[in-house]
Design a protein around this motif. Sequence first.
Motif, PDB file in Angstrom:
ATOM      1  N   ASN A  91       0.817  -1.214   0.000  1.00 60.09           N
ATOM      2  CA  ASN A  91       0.000   0.000   0.000  1.00 60.09           C
ATOM      3  C   ASN A  91       0.855   1.269   0.000  1.00 60.09           C
ATOM      4  OD1 ASN A  91      -1.800  -1.925   2.231  1.00 60.09           O
ATOM      5  ND2 ASN A  91      -2.691  -1.340   0.274  1.00 60.09           N
ATOM      6  N   ILE A  92       1.912   1.261   0.813  1.00 62.49           N
ATOM      7  CA  ILE A  92       2.817   2.410   0.899  1.00 62.49           C
ATOM      8  C   ILE A  92       4.226   1.951   0.525  1.00 62.49           C
ATOM      9  CG2 ILE A  92       3.848   4.177   2.392  1.00 62.49           C
ATOM     10  CD1 ILE A  92       1.381   3.953   4.200  1.00 62.49           C
ATOM     11  N   CYS A  93       4.831   2.664  -0.412  1.00 63.23           N
ATOM     12  CA  CYS A  93       6.233   2.419  -0.785  1.00 63.23           C
ATOM     13  C   CYS A  93       7.000   3.709  -0.547  1.00 63.23           C
ATOM     14  CB  CYS A  93       6.335   2.036  -2.260  1.00 63.23           C
ATOM     15  SG  CYS A  93       5.614   0.439  -2.652  1.00 63.23           S
ATOM     16  N   ILE A  94       8.186   3.570   0.061  1.00 61.42           N
ATOM     17  CA  ILE A  94       8.994   4.750   0.379  1.00 61.42           C
ATOM     18  C   ILE A  94      10.421   4.538  -0.114  1.00 61.42           C
ATOM     19  CG2 ILE A  94       9.882   6.237   2.224  1.00 61.42           C
ATOM     20  CD1 ILE A  94       7.483   5.243   3.927  1.00 61.42           C
ATOM     21  N   SER A  95      10.967   5.553  -0.786  1.00 57.58           N
ATOM     22  CA  SER A  95      12.365   5.514  -1.193  1.00 57.58           C
ATOM     23  C   SER A  95      13.109   6.714  -0.619  1.00 57.58           C
ATOM     24  CB  SER A  95      12.493   5.512  -2.722  1.00 57.58           C
ATOM     25  OG  SER A  95      12.054   6.736  -3.283  1.00 57.58           O
ATOM     26  N   THR A  96      14.406   6.517  -0.349  1.00 57.52           N
ATOM     27  CA  THR A  96      15.262   7.613   0.100  1.00 57.52           C
ATOM     28  C   THR A  96      16.554   7.602  -0.700  1.00 57.52           C
ATOM     29  OG1 THR A  96      16.417   6.342   1.830  1.00 57.52           O
ATOM     30  CG2 THR A  96      14.376   7.453   2.477  1.00 57.52           C
ATOM     31  N   THR A  97      16.959   8.765  -1.171  1.00 55.16           N
ATOM     32  CA  THR A  97      18.250   8.912  -1.830  1.00 55.16           C
ATOM     33  C   THR A  97      18.764  10.311  -1.526  1.00 55.16           C
ATOM     34  OG1 THR A  97      19.490   8.663  -3.889  1.00 55.16           O
ATOM     35  CG2 THR A  97      17.248   9.565  -4.082  1.00 55.16           C
ATOM     36  N   GLY A  98      20.020  10.386  -1.119  1.00 53.68           N
ATOM     37  CA  GLY A  98      20.548  11.690  -0.742  1.00 53.68           C
ATOM     38  C   GLY A  98      22.022  11.638  -0.409  1.00 53.68           C
ATOM     39  N   ILE A  99      22.507  12.766   0.103  1.00 54.71           N
ATOM     40  CA  ILE A  99      23.912  12.908   0.472  1.00 54.71           C
ATOM     41  C   ILE A  99      23.972  13.170   1.973  1.00 54.71           C
ATOM     42  CG2 ILE A  99      26.052  14.172   0.061  1.00 54.71           C
ATOM     43  CD1 ILE A  99      24.709  15.028  -2.676  1.00 54.71           C
ATOM     44  N   ALA A 100      24.325  12.125   2.729  1.00 58.45           N
ATOM     45  CA  ALA A 100      24.352  12.232   4.189  1.00 58.45           C
ATOM     46  C   ALA A 100      25.671  12.811   4.704  1.00 58.45           C
ATOM     47  CB  ALA A 100      24.090  10.862   4.821  1.00 58.45           C
ATOM     48  N   GLY A 101      26.689  12.839   3.866  1.00 61.03           N
ATOM     49  CA  GLY A 101      27.950  13.450   4.252  1.00 61.03           C
ATOM     50  C   GLY A 101      28.847  12.537   5.067  1.00 61.03           C
ATOM     51  N   PRO A 102      29.911  13.042   5.601  1.00 61.56           N
ATOM     52  CA  PRO A 102      30.288  14.461   5.592  1.00 61.56           C
ATOM     53  C   PRO A 102      30.826  14.941   4.237  1.00 61.56           C
ATOM     54  CG  PRO A 102      31.972  13.201   6.752  1.00 61.56           C
ATOM     55  CD  PRO A 102      30.858  12.238   6.389  1.00 61.56           C
ATOM     56  N   GLY A 103      31.242  14.035   3.370  1.00 59.45           N
ATOM     57  CA  GLY A 103      31.705  14.434   2.042  1.00 59.45           C
ATOM     58  C   GLY A 103      30.670  14.091   0.994  1.00 59.45           C
ATOM     59  N   GLY A 104      31.037  14.269  -0.265  1.00 63.02           N
ATOM     60  CA  GLY A 104      30.171  13.861  -1.362  1.00 63.02           C
ATOM     61  C   GLY A 104      29.291  14.945  -1.931  1.00 63.02           C
ATOM     62  N   ASN A 106      28.330  18.892  -3.378  1.00 62.74           N
ATOM     63  CA  ASN A 106      28.911  19.956  -4.191  1.00 62.74           C
ATOM     64  C   ASN A 106      27.931  21.124  -4.190  1.00 62.74           C
ATOM     65  OD1 ASN A 106      26.945  19.510  -6.279  1.00 62.74           O
ATOM     66  ND2 ASN A 106      28.203  17.849  -7.084  1.00 62.74           N
ATOM     67  N   GLU A 107      28.207  22.139  -4.986  1.00 64.48           N
ATOM     68  CA  GLU A 107      27.370  23.341  -4.978  1.00 64.48           C
ATOM     69  C   GLU A 107      25.925  23.060  -5.376  1.00 64.48           C
ATOM     70  OE1 GLU A 107      27.616  27.563  -7.110  1.00 64.48           O
ATOM     71  OE2 GLU A 107      29.539  26.918  -6.231  1.00 64.48           O
ATOM     72  N   SER A 108      25.737  22.242  -6.398  1.00 61.19           N
ATOM     73  CA  SER A 108      24.372  21.968  -6.869  1.00 61.19           C
ATOM     74  C   SER A 108      23.677  20.887  -6.043  1.00 61.19           C
ATOM     75  CB  SER A 108      24.369  21.596  -8.345  1.00 61.19           C
ATOM     76  OG  SER A 108      25.074  20.393  -8.552  1.00 61.19           O
ATOM     77  N   LYS A 109      24.470  20.005  -5.429  1.00 58.85           N
ATOM     78  CA  LYS A 109      23.911  18.949  -4.578  1.00 58.85           C
ATOM     79  C   LYS A 109      24.715  18.899  -3.273  1.00 58.85           C
ATOM     80  CE  LYS A 109      21.997  16.173  -8.295  1.00 58.85           C
ATOM     81  NZ  LYS A 109      21.836  14.842  -8.875  1.00 58.85           N
ATOM     82  N   PRO A 110      24.330  19.773  -2.323  1.00 61.41           N
ATOM     83  CA  PRO A 110      25.097  19.867  -1.079  1.00 61.41           C
ATOM     84  C   PRO A 110      24.831  18.697  -0.132  1.00 61.41           C
ATOM     85  CG  PRO A 110      23.188  21.304  -0.981  1.00 61.41           C
ATOM     86  CD  PRO A 110      23.215  20.711  -2.362  1.00 61.41           C
ATOM     87  N   VAL A 111      25.745  18.502   0.807  1.00 64.21           N
ATOM     88  CA  VAL A 111      25.517  17.528   1.876  1.00 64.21           C
ATOM     89  C   VAL A 111      24.207  17.904   2.563  1.00 64.21           C
ATOM     90  CG1 VAL A 111      26.338  16.726   4.127  1.00 64.21           C
ATOM     91  CG2 VAL A 111      27.954  17.003   2.247  1.00 64.21           C
ATOM     92  N   GLY A 112      23.373  16.913   2.810  1.00 63.88           N
ATOM     93  CA  GLY A 112      22.068  17.140   3.440  1.00 63.88           C
ATOM     94  C   GLY A 112      20.909  17.136   2.457  1.00 63.88           C
ATOM     95  N   LEU A 113      21.216  17.168   1.150  1.00 66.43           N
ATOM     96  CA  LEU A 113      20.159  17.099   0.136  1.00 66.43           C
ATOM     97  C   LEU A 113      19.615  15.671   0.088  1.00 66.43           C
ATOM     98  CD1 LEU A 113      18.524  18.266  -2.272  1.00 66.43           C
ATOM     99  CD2 LEU A 113      20.441  17.545  -3.739  1.00 66.43           C
TER     100      LEU A 113
END
Length: 154
Positions: A91-104, A106-113
């Motif tokens: 019934n419910i599907c959840i996905s997560t994708t992001g930059i948890a850091g501390p590196g990785g 950049n300006e367009s995709k900062p840590v925490g996005l």
Amino acid sequence: MHLYKKIISQLIKDGITIATAESCTGGLLAYTITKNKDSSKIYQGGYITYSNELKIRNLNVKKTTIKKYGAVSKETATEMVRGLFMKTNTNICISTTGIAGPGGGNESKPVGLVYIGIRLNGKIEILKKNFKGSRIEIQKKCVNSIFKYLSKLI
């Protein structure tokens, strides 16, 4: 009572099934669900697809999507949640994708996005978040925001 416990209790009461496809949260979302009593009644399972290869192989994310938009994108979050539904039919599907850091980042995709995909009743919502904090704080904030969002839906 924690919000996640309320949500899980409500899902159990209503018989609403859930599945997860995680990248940046690395299983924290699944753990947050499964640490609750009787969660096996609703939690079907999940995928931790940290690598692009597993996103492609296990969730049917297109190589071209990752090439064009990157693993951290609304397009990838959308394809992850679609692929998860095709595998689990929950019934419910959840996905997560992001930059948890501390590196990785950049300006367009900062840590925490982070992009969160939520599929419910045939409709997909993509939440874009910019969290601050350490790696684990970003992961926890991501999971907490998912439960806050679910509390509005169920």
